[in-house]
Write an enzyme that holds these catalytic residues in place. Structure first.
Site, short mmCIF file in Angstrom:
data_model
loop_
_atom_site.label_atom_id
_atom_site.label_comp_id
_atom_site.label_asym_id
_atom_site.label_seq_id
_atom_site.Cartn_x
_atom_site.Cartn_y
_atom_site.Cartn_z
N SER A 1 -10.00 -0.96 -7.88
CA SER A 1 -8.80 -0.80 -8.97
C SER A 1 -7.90 -1.90 -8.82
O SER A 1 -8.34 -3.10 -8.52
CB SER A 1 -7.96 0.25 -8.61
OG SER A 1 -7.51 0.53 -7.29
N SER A 2 -6.55 -1.73 -9.11
CA SER A 2 -5.67 -2.90 -9.43
C SER A 2 -5.31 -3.72 -8.21
O SER A 2 -5.25 -4.91 -8.00
CB SER A 2 -4.28 -2.65 -9.93
OG SER A 2 -3.63 -1.61 -9.08
N ILE A 3 -5.84 -3.13 -6.81
CA ILE A 3 -5.65 -3.75 -5.54
C ILE A 3 -6.59 -5.00 -5.54
O ILE A 3 -6.56 -6.15 -5.28
CB ILE A 3 -5.93 -2.92 -4.44
CG1 ILE A 3 -4.70 -1.91 -4.43
CG2 ILE A 3 -5.92 -3.60 -3.02
CD1 ILE A 3 -3.32 -2.29 -3.98
#
Length: 95
Positions: free
Chosen positions: A14-16
């Site tokens: 995901s965005s991490i």
């Protein structure tokens, strides 16, 4: 003359993961360590959860690809822990 192919590392999540190269993050640190030793592919998607990842797994990692990753780092979970989005496409993962 083309030398032997380098190992392929895939960062998937995901965005991490999407932001792992920002501001000296862990992606940029690994990229620096493995510079000219491995090809690093970023497959991080803002707002994605594990359910969405499973839907595209065969596209991100095709079985018939001529080069298979030597290392895959997978990070999902933050968006899975959120309440469901009304569209069904946003963060969260319900059973």
């Amino acid at each position: 003359m083309v030398g032997p192919s380098r190992p392929q590392f895939v960062f998937f999540g995901s965005s991490i993961v999407q932001l792992c190269f920002s501001h000296g993050g862990w992606g940029s640190i690994l990229s620096d360590i493995y510079s000219r030793k491995a090809d690093i592919l970023l497959r991080g998607y803002y707002g994605w959860n594990s359910r969405r990842a499973v839907q595209v797994l065969d596209q991100v990692f095709p079985k018939e690809a001529p080069v298979q990753p030597s290392l895959v780092i997978v990070y999902f979970g933050g968006n899975d822990s959120m309440g469901p989005h009304s569209s069904g496409l946003g963060p969260s993962c319900t059973t």
